[in-house]
Design an enzyme around this catalytic site. Structure first.
Site, PDB file in Angstrom:
ATOM      1  N   ASP A  90      41.284  37.904  45.309  1.00 49.82           N
ATOM      2  CA  ASP A  90      42.468  37.052  45.338  1.00 49.82           C
ATOM      3  C   ASP A  90      42.678  36.340  44.003  1.00 49.82           C
ATOM      4  O   ASP A  90      41.724  35.945  43.331  1.00 49.82           O
ATOM      5  CB  ASP A  90      42.309  36.016  46.453  1.00 49.82           C
ATOM      6  N   GLU A 148      44.283  41.431  43.100  1.00 49.78           N
ATOM      7  CA  GLU A 148      45.627  40.867  43.268  1.00 49.78           C
ATOM      8  C   GLU A 148      45.967  40.198  41.940  1.00 49.78           C
ATOM      9  O   GLU A 148      45.623  39.051  41.706  1.00 49.78           O
ATOM     10  CB  GLU A 148      45.665  39.853  44.413  1.00 49.78           C
TER      11      GLU A 148
END
Length: 763
Positions: A425, A478
């Site tokens: 993330d 990401e």
């Protein structure tokens, strides 16, 4: 020298008197130097001294553990529970137990925690200090084990600037003075082995910080934790689980993920489905294995991607503000139950990807923040150490022990829990020092730039280690910027990720599809631009949870037009994504066109499946998924330019795109019409003469479409079109996608064999 206290036979060395009071006050950094058994020499005579500090004890007796007959009553030196006995007739250390009783008559016996050697070796400490102890979670934290003949738990925690640390828990009444830990040299690691503890005992570390402030911290390496709002860590034997997925794990090592199908179902476990008749409670990991996994299999997804299941205190963070990096959340059950869930996925042929959050952590007082009174896991300078927009701390990747904590954690999930990949993330926030910050809110690197050089080195190191130690495991970034080489190998100066979320494609496509079809021709490049940079990285196309929250609308709500057009647009959107090069990800609820935005506090709107429109949408996604899995042309050459060719990408006036997808053995022809117009006689160029048949159509009646289909194969004509010598004429459905393949004529003898098999006779 010794002195007698209060004129009796109780003796304590003069140099230890101050340290005794440090023990009593819970302030000693090396309690093993005072407590436990010690060999003493006085005037040439050798003998033993045993000391114990057990608050609340009325009497303590030292018992020889081997014979259980030799007993040595201890004398109380201090009323708070400090005891000592001099064993003059023995000079060599022996294993012993303590028999204790308290003021109300309770009695118990135990091995003395202060009679054991360190469970963390000097080599462990060296590797940790160098940032290369890739199994440090086997040493730090709390571990059930048999050590030096006793069954108990080895505790260890890194807190180099603490004045003292003690273990508190359900086993000692949360008494901060009962189990002080020792500091091991200059490593910053505090350690203590406590015999007699059991699985599910609760604990924390009580830390007297460098400032003198006292705080109770959960264990950064805990394998399990209490259910929020409680915050204690829980002892758990994670390695007792017997895995049943050896075949899957063996195949994973050999799999070429780039040449394999990957259509991911993104899931938040707490809101996929709940139990409304039982207080709207969560499903357990066991129930999710029974319901979610078969559903994903039936729907034709290849992978499940879980929003973070690492322990977190606040439901509204969706798991992205982690306090227990090594603990699957207790919301849904135990670590063993989570392993069984993953096992169930693998038994159904479903891979598991886990969201992982190494970019930042929350400021909760019981967590990592200011752990020992200093900025230990984070930077001291808020310009480097805080995300102002998220209210969180940023990891200090330049500190070896911190990068070791994170790297070992990545390996932990991949190896201990058989996770098939980590979706990392907020990588962009790690790479850029000025991410989400205004001028004056960030500090440049040593060269004056905005790149976080320590984070870059950490990511390279981590991905390099994982690629070697866990072959077949995926690391998916990401990353929302144009950072070069995110998925390039580390050896070629890349970051070394396996794949990257294609946020640019997602933003362009959603911007395009939300527009009324009459205006789409003016934004045609948003539809086609993704192929201009597709081969620069290994991409995953995503329609993720982030796009269906915060008033962005559910996927069906983004679609323009009346209700029929909304569904047609949504079918077309998914069809275009699945046919486009790149792996796929769809967030839960999108497969049956949930109208409400996602809410982590409630179940998906499964009741909508009583209505035909939602049934047809779900049926469509099931068919699309299974088509994708069965046709290697959609994924075998995702990252090879030979796997994709535009037939026509510049027909903005018609808002139609057409292209070819290839595998080593097959070609598929995809035509997408982004207007509500029917094109009954649409010409498409084809590379070879022959017959072409439709194999899939998003406008089919069973999917809720209008039925504009090509029921019979069409023959090509010798008419140049779209740069090809031959072309075909087909019906193109409104707001629809059609997929064709070339009919392969079988040799005559093969046709005859086929007729005999089916019972047909030839004339």
């Amino acid at each position: 020298m010794y002195e007698t206290i209060k004129g009796d036979e109780r003796m304590i060395t003069i140099q230890h008197l101050n340290e005794v009071f440090q023990i009593i006050n819970g302030e000693h950094a090396d309690p093993h130097r005072i407590l436990g058994m010690h060999e003493v020499e006085e005037k040439g005579k050798h003998f033993l001294v045993v000391r114990a500090f057990i608050p609340g004890a009325r009497s303590i007796t030292v018992v020889d553990a081997a014979t259980r007959k030799k007993k040595y009553p201890m004398k109380r030196i201090h009323e708070d529970g400090f005891f000592e006995v001099v064993i003059a007739e023995r000079a060599e250390w022996f294993r012993y137990r303590l028999e204790c009783s308290d003021e109300v008559g309770n009695s118990w016996h135990m091995y003395d925690p202060y009679s054991f050697s360190p469970t963390v070796t000097e080599y462990d400490r060296y590797l940790f200090g160098a940032g290369t102890h890739y199994r440090i979670y086997e040493k730090l934290g709390a571990h059930l084990m048999t050590f030096e003949g006793a069954r108990g738990v080895a505790f260890a925690v890194w807190a180099p600037n603490a004045k003292s640390v003690s273990v508190i828990g359900s086993f000692n009444g949360w008494n901060t003075r009962r189990h002080p830990m020792r500091l091991l040299g200059t490593s910053g690691i505090w350690e203590l082995f406590i015999p007699g503890l059991a699985a599910l005992d609760q604990y924390k570390f009580h830390i007297v910080q460098s400032t003198g402030h006292q705080v109770d911290k959960c264990d950064p390496y805990a394998f399990y934790a209490q259910l929020r709002p409680e915050t204690a860590s829980v002892i758990f034997p994670i390695r007792r689980y017997q895995w049943k997925d050896r075949k899957w794990m063996t195949a994973r090592k050999k799999k070429d993920v780039y040449a394999s199908a990957m259509n991911i179902y993104e899931v938040h476990l707490g809101s996929w489905m709940r139990v409304p008749e039982e207080g709207n409670r969560f499903l357990t990991y066991t129930e999710l294995a029974e319901k979610l996994v078969p559903y994903v299999k039936e729907m034709g997804f290849s992978h499940i991607e879980l929003l973070p299941v690492e322990e977190h205190p606040f439901d509204g963070s969706w798991g992205y503000q982690v306090t227990g990096y090594y603990a699957p959340t207790s919301r849904y059950g135990t670590p063993a139950m989570f392993k069984a869930f993953i096992d169930a996925c693998h038994s159904h042929g479903i891979g598991v990807i886990l969201d992982w959050v190494p970019a930042h952590f929350p400021k909760d007082a019981f967590g990592l923040g200011r752990f020992d009174g200093t900025a230990l896991y984070e930077h001291q300078d808020p310009r480097r150490g805080e995300h102002l927009q998220w209210g969180t701390y940023i990891f200090n990747y330049g500190r070896k022990e911190v990068s070791n904590f994170l790297l070992a954690n990545a390996l932990f999930w991949l190896e201990e829990y058989h996770i098939d990949g980590l979706r990392v993330d907020a990588v962009a926030s790690m790479l850029y020092l000025d991410f989400g910050k205004n001028d004056g809110e960030w500090a440049p690197n040593a060269y004056g730039g905005r790149e976080n050089l320590e984070a870059v080195e950490f990511l390279k190191h981590m991905n390099s280690v994982i690629s070697k130690q866990v072959p077949g495991a995926m690391m998916i970034a990401e990353e929302s910027t144009a950072w070069e080489g995110v998925t390039r190998p580390v050896e070629e100066n890349g970051l070394g990720f396996t794949m990257k979320w294609n946020m640019g494609w997602m933003n362009d496509f959603l911007s395009y599809i939300k527009k009324d079809p009459i205006y789409r021709k003016y934004h045609h490049n948003h539809l086609t631009f993704g192929m201009a940079y597709h081969y620069s990285e290994h991409f995953v196309l995503v329609l993720s949870h982030d796009e269906v929250v915060h008033e962005k609308s559910a996927m069906i709500g983004k679609m323009p037009g009346d209700l029929w057009q909304k569904y047609a647009n949504l079918r077309l959107s998914y069809g275009f994504m699945y046919a486009h090069p790149g792996k796929k990800l769809l967030f839960m609820g999108g497969e049956f066109a949930q109208f409400h935005e996602w809410n982590e506090a409630q179940s998906l709107d499964w009741h909508l499946l009583q209505y035909q429109d939602h049934q047809q949408m779900q049926r469509y996604m099931k068919a699309l998924n299974h088509l994708y899995l069965s046709e290697s042309a959609f994924w075998e050459m995702d990252d090879n330019p030979e796997g994709f060719t535009w037939i026509e990408c510049d027909d903005a006036a018609s808002s139609v795109v057409s292209f070819i997808r290839r595998s080593q053995e097959k070609e598929l022809y995809v035509i997408c019409n982004f207007t509500p117009e029917v094109y009954p006689d649409f010409r498409v160029g084809v590379p070879e003469a022959g017959r072409y048949q439709e194999i899939f159509n998003s406008d089919a009646p069973q999917f809720g479409g209008s039925g504009v289909q090509n029921q019979k194969p069409v023959c090509s004509e010798k008419m140049p079109w779209n740069r090809y010598e031959n072309s075909i004429r087909i019906q193109v459905p409104p707001l629809g996608m059609t997929i064709l393949e070339k009919v392969i004529n079988q040799p005559r003898n093969k046709q005859q064999k086929q007729k005999r098999k089916t019972g047909e006779t030839s004339r």
